[in-house]
Design a protein around this motif. Structure first.
Motif, PDB file in Angstrom:
ATOM      1  N   ALA A   1       0.940  -1.074  -0.094  1.00  0.00           N
ATOM      2  CA  ALA A   1      -0.184  -0.116   0.095  1.00  0.00           C
ATOM      3  C   ALA A   1       1.164   1.135   0.032  1.00  0.00           C
ATOM      4  CB  ALA A   1      -0.933   0.083   1.216  1.00  0.00           C
ATOM      5  N   VAL A   2       0.454   2.278  -0.781  1.00  0.00           N
ATOM      6  CA  VAL A   2       1.418   3.538  -1.124  1.00  0.00           C
ATOM      7  C   VAL A   2       0.843   4.518  -0.607  1.00  0.00           C
ATOM      8  CG1 VAL A   2       2.877   4.843  -2.667  1.00  0.00           C
ATOM      9  CG2 VAL A   2       2.577   2.374  -2.976  1.00  0.00           C
ATOM     10  N   PHE A   3       1.651   5.284   0.387  1.00  0.00           N
ATOM     11  CA  PHE A   3       1.024   6.675   0.855  1.00  0.00           C
ATOM     12  C   PHE A   3       1.835   7.573   0.420  1.00  0.00           C
ATOM     13  CE2 PHE A   3      -0.276   3.256   3.956  1.00  0.00           C
ATOM     14  CZ  PHE A   3      -1.183   3.742   4.612  1.00  0.00           C
ATOM     15  N   GLY A   4       1.207   8.801  -0.068  1.00  0.00           N
ATOM     16  CA  GLY A   4       1.895   9.893  -0.851  1.00  0.00           C
ATOM     17  C   GLY A   4       1.310  11.399  -0.260  1.00  0.00           C
ATOM     18  N   CYS A   5       0.676  11.446   1.006  1.00  0.00           N
ATOM     19  CA  CYS A   5       0.142  12.652   1.302  1.00  0.00           C
ATOM     20  C   CYS A   5       0.544  12.857   2.745  1.00  0.00           C
ATOM     21  CB  CYS A   5      -1.265  12.605   1.096  1.00  0.00           C
ATOM     22  SG  CYS A   5      -2.072  11.438   2.054  1.00  0.00           S
ATOM     23  N   ALA A   6       0.347  14.103   3.186  1.00  0.00           N
ATOM     24  CA  ALA A   6       0.552  14.508   4.618  1.00  0.00           C
ATOM     25  C   ALA A   6       0.005  13.730   5.489  1.00  0.00           C
ATOM     26  CB  ALA A   6       0.660  16.085   4.903  1.00  0.00           C
ATOM     27  N   SER A   7      -1.435  13.447   5.416  1.00  0.00           N
ATOM     28  CA  SER A   7      -2.052  12.509   6.250  1.00  0.00           C
ATOM     29  C   SER A   7      -1.471  11.337   6.460  1.00  0.00           C
ATOM     30  CB  SER A   7      -3.510  12.877   5.949  1.00  0.00           C
ATOM     31  OG  SER A   7      -3.582  12.195   4.696  1.00  0.00           O
ATOM     32  N   GLY A   8      -1.009  10.646   5.344  1.00  0.00           N
ATOM     33  CA  GLY A   8      -0.519   9.397   5.266  1.00  0.00           C
ATOM     34  C   GLY A   8       0.749   9.297   6.229  1.00  0.00           C
ATOM     35  N   ASN A   9       1.500  10.454   6.103  1.00  0.00           N
ATOM     36  CA  ASN A   9       2.774  10.529   6.768  1.00  0.00           C
ATOM     37  C   ASN A   9       2.522  10.465   8.203  1.00  0.00           C
ATOM     38  OD1 ASN A   9       4.113  10.753   4.309  1.00  0.00           O
ATOM     39  ND2 ASN A   9       4.215  12.745   4.188  1.00  0.00           N
ATOM     40  N   LYS A  10       1.503  11.238   8.529  1.00  0.00           N
ATOM     41  CA  LYS A  10       1.103  11.480  10.012  1.00  0.00           C
ATOM     42  C   LYS A  10       0.798  10.275  10.343  1.00  0.00           C
ATOM     43  CE  LYS A  10      -2.001  14.137  13.338  1.00  0.00           C
ATOM     44  NZ  LYS A  10      -2.621  15.096  13.292  1.00  0.00           N
ATOM     45  N   PHE A  11      -0.215   9.246   9.744  1.00  0.00           N
ATOM     46  CA  PHE A  11      -0.799   8.023  10.108  1.00  0.00           C
ATOM     47  C   PHE A  11       0.627   7.184  10.559  1.00  0.00           C
ATOM     48  CE2 PHE A  11      -2.430   3.898   9.492  1.00  0.00           C
ATOM     49  CZ  PHE A  11      -3.446   3.919  10.462  1.00  0.00           C
ATOM     50  N   LEU A  12       1.500   7.157   9.452  1.00  0.00           N
ATOM     51  CA  LEU A  12       2.440   5.990   9.476  1.00  0.00           C
ATOM     52  C   LEU A  12       3.480   6.536  10.712  1.00  0.00           C
ATOM     53  CD1 LEU A  12       3.523   5.492   5.840  1.00  0.00           C
ATOM     54  CD2 LEU A  12       1.928   3.923   7.349  1.00  0.00           C
ATOM     55  N   PHE A  13       3.773   7.654  10.777  1.00  0.00           N
ATOM     56  CA  PHE A  13       4.793   8.197  11.744  1.00  0.00           C
ATOM     57  C   PHE A  13       4.126   8.199  13.072  1.00  0.00           C
ATOM     58  CE2 PHE A  13       6.579  11.302   8.524  1.00  0.00           C
ATOM     59  CZ  PHE A  13       7.096  10.433   7.778  1.00  0.00           C
ATOM     60  N   SER A  14       2.955   8.210  13.190  1.00  0.00           N
ATOM     61  CA  SER A  14       2.227   8.185  14.625  1.00  0.00           C
ATOM     62  C   SER A  14       1.963   6.619  15.129  1.00  0.00           C
ATOM     63  CB  SER A  14       0.823   8.838  14.695  1.00  0.00           C
ATOM     64  OG  SER A  14       0.897  10.260  14.349  1.00  0.00           O
ATOM     65  N   ASN A  15       2.031   5.794  14.305  1.00  0.00           N
ATOM     66  CA  ASN A  15       1.818   4.567  14.448  1.00  0.00           C
ATOM     67  C   ASN A  15       3.096   3.357  14.528  1.00  0.00           C
ATOM     68  OD1 ASN A  15      -1.325   4.003  15.073  1.00  0.00           O
ATOM     69  ND2 ASN A  15      -1.228   5.491  13.278  1.00  0.00           N
ATOM     70  N   GLU A  16       4.159   4.008  14.624  1.00  0.00           N
ATOM     71  CA  GLU A  16       5.224   3.343  14.533  1.00  0.00           C
ATOM     72  C   GLU A  16       5.203   2.401  15.898  1.00  0.00           C
ATOM     73  OE1 GLU A  16       8.334   2.115  12.340  1.00  0.00           O
ATOM     74  OE2 GLU A  16       8.030   4.132  11.880  1.00  0.00           O
ATOM     75  N   ASN A  17       5.595   1.190  15.494  1.00  0.00           N
ATOM     76  CA  ASN A  17       5.682   0.005  16.470  1.00  0.00           C
ATOM     77  C   ASN A  17       4.241  -0.171  17.051  1.00  0.00           C
ATOM     78  OD1 ASN A  17       8.371  -0.501  16.035  1.00  0.00           O
ATOM     79  ND2 ASN A  17       8.791   1.396  17.186  1.00  0.00           N
ATOM     80  N   LYS A  18       3.216   0.213  16.593  1.00  0.00           N
ATOM     81  CA  LYS A  18       1.921   0.008  17.080  1.00  0.00           C
ATOM     82  C   LYS A  18       1.082  -0.621  16.086  1.00  0.00           C
ATOM     83  CE  LYS A  18       1.888   4.440  19.405  1.00  0.00           C
ATOM     84  NZ  LYS A  18       1.192   5.846  19.646  1.00  0.00           N
ATOM     85  N   LEU A  19       1.132  -0.095  14.701  1.00  0.00           N
ATOM     86  CA  LEU A  19       0.363  -0.681  13.687  1.00  0.00           C
ATOM     87  C   LEU A  19       1.377  -1.072  12.494  1.00  0.00           C
ATOM     88  CD1 LEU A  19      -2.940   1.717  13.159  1.00  0.00           C
ATOM     89  CD2 LEU A  19      -2.682  -0.702  14.447  1.00  0.00           C
ATOM     90  N   VAL A  20       2.400  -0.360  12.588  1.00  0.00           N
ATOM     91  CA  VAL A  20       3.438  -0.576  11.368  1.00  0.00           C
ATOM     92  C   VAL A  20       4.917  -0.682  12.068  1.00  0.00           C
ATOM     93  CG1 VAL A  20       2.019   0.466   9.819  1.00  0.00           C
ATOM     94  CG2 VAL A  20       3.703   1.772  11.037  1.00  0.00           C
TER      95      VAL A  20
END
Length: 441
Positions: free
Chosen positions: A47-66
């Motif tokens: 799955a590819v993320f290319g927007c600011a909200s996607g960045n926020k989601f991934l960075f905020s869920n490090e070691n939780k969901l990803v």
């Protein structure tokens, strides 16, 4: 999902080879979804993320969901990580780096950076009418990394380490086909050569520490040799060599790309050059002859750093990285299953006209004041895995800019050649040859 087995990997790589890595992502965002889309990259469903909200989601869920994920070939380049995992090795390394790469610790290295930059320009640039910037920028950042991470100063030893590095860096995200002549095969061989040289350096450092000829706190290498884990075990020489190898790659490539493209844009945009030059001359005039740059000087280089940030927006050194879903989750109405790989694209965010109007225009004022909104400018990543070398990179880039503009004006030898390729970082296709015009003091 592309072709069987290879998926869309060739399309993904082709966009980079053509100098527009963001095009692969932005085209599919326009066709499928501006939030996230599905594809098949480096042998994996992604799955590819290319927007600011996607960045926020991934960075905020490090070691939780990803969690961080590397293509399978990475463990062939860094084989010691196969004994635990690339993720665990990365966590260990970040812990070790913290004390050495925090701002307070780096301040004491600014004088060394300044001295090494003076030597670099004296040997590689002065008394020349024309130079090729990319290899010189790599020399500068690699010599700094060798000196500050492992106290390697012998030019012959630095040269033996640096020669295989281009092959090694190019192989990190190559298609993992280990056949003679392939980039991946060349990268494996290059990593073995570098590792052998590093092991000999480590063995000598052990002797020097035992004899009192080296300091326990002089660099990261000494720290690695003398620090045990929670079970009282010390790292093996091979593992230390692997980690120093990773540090040298990180210390050389990202900053050298930034320095190279800074020269490109300063050559193309005289008004931007004048702004940087005037700021650096004001700093120079405030110092006594022969004084080195210091922390206070770097803090005054606000316009120069805005220019460097705009360069990294337009030519982002690390175009994106991978994560892995460690649980099923939903994002903006889309279900992403556990085990799916996730790719977040920094370049797609940086070239998005909704985030940065006229995205191809060079405009350092984007970074004035509070600067871009959170999660929109992400050349160093974000969240728990934000690059620990951010401040180190800022220091070495600003020192480079200072010594460059105080010595020269310059112009591109090939005026209309703006072509660059991504391999795996953006580089000018012809290395950026420039003509030098020394300032008349």
């Amino acid at each position: 999902m592309g072709w069987p087995l290879v998926g869309e990997s060739l399309h993904f790589l082709w966009a980079g080879w053509k100098g527009h890595p963001e095009k692969f992502v932005l085209d599919r965002m326009a066709k499928y979804s501006s939030s996230v889309f599905r594809t098949h990259l480096v042998g994996e469903k992604a799955a590819v993320f290319g927007c600011a909200s996607g960045n926020k989601f991934l960075f905020s869920n490090e070691n939780k969901l990803v969690r961080v994920w590397f293509p399978s070939g990475i463990d062939r380049i860094f084989p010691s990580s196969t004994r635990s995992s690339s993720e665990e090795e990365g966590i260990k390394l970040r812990r070790m780096l913290h004390n050495f790469l925090k701002t307070e610790a780096l301040r004491r290295y600014i004088g060394k950076m300044d001295h090494m930059a003076q030597l670099h320009f004296a040997e590689g640039w002065e008394n020349k009418t024309q130079v090729v910037v990319l290899p010189l920028a790599k020399d500068y950042t690699f010599q700094l990394a060798c000196r500050l991470f492992a106290s390697v100063e012998d030019p012959q030893q630095v040269d033996r380490l640096s020669k295989p590095f281009n092959l090694l860096a190019s192989s990190l995200f190559a298609i993992p086909i280990d056949l003679p002549g392939t980039p991946f095969n060349k990268g494996i061989k290059a990593s073995k050569i570098v590792r052998q040289e590093l092991v000999s350096i480590i063995k000598q450092r052990k002797i020097d520490l035992a004899d009192g000829k080296a300091s326990p706190t002089q660099d990261i290498l000494s720290h690695m040799l003398l620090t045990s884990d929670e079970n009282g075990k010390f790292m093996q020489e091979f593992d230390i060599a692997d980690k120093i190898l990773g540090l040298l790659i990180g210390g050389r490539d990202s900053a050298s790309v930034a320095c190279t493209f800074i020269v490109k844009y300063l050559a193309e945009l005289p008004h931007i050059y004048d702004g940087v030059y005037n700021e650096q001359m004001d700093i120079l005039k405030s110092k006594a002859p022969g004084d080195s740059l210091n922390w206070e000087d770097l803090q005054k280089m606000k316009y120069s750093w805005n220019v460097a940030c705009e360069v990294m927006r337009l030519a982002t050194p690390v175009t994106g990285t991978f994560r892995e879903a460690i649980a099923d989750f939903s994002y903006k109405g889309y279900s992403i299953p556990k085990g799916f790989k996730l790719y977040w694209s920094a370049t797609a965010t940086h070239k998005n006209p909704e985030i940065f109007p006229e995205p191809e225009k060079f405009d350092p004022s984007r970074f004035q004041g509070a600067g871009p909104a959170p999660y929109t400018f992400v050349p160093f990543g974000g969240g728990p895995r934000m690059c620990p070398g951010l401040e180190y990179a800022r220091f070495e880039i600003l020192v480079f800019m200072h010594h460059l503009v105080k010595r020269f004006k310059f112009e591109k030898v090939i005026p209309n050649d703006g072509k660059f390729v991504v391999d795996p970082m953006p580089i000018p296709a012809k290395g950026l040859p420039i003509r030098l015009f020394p300032h008349q003091n």
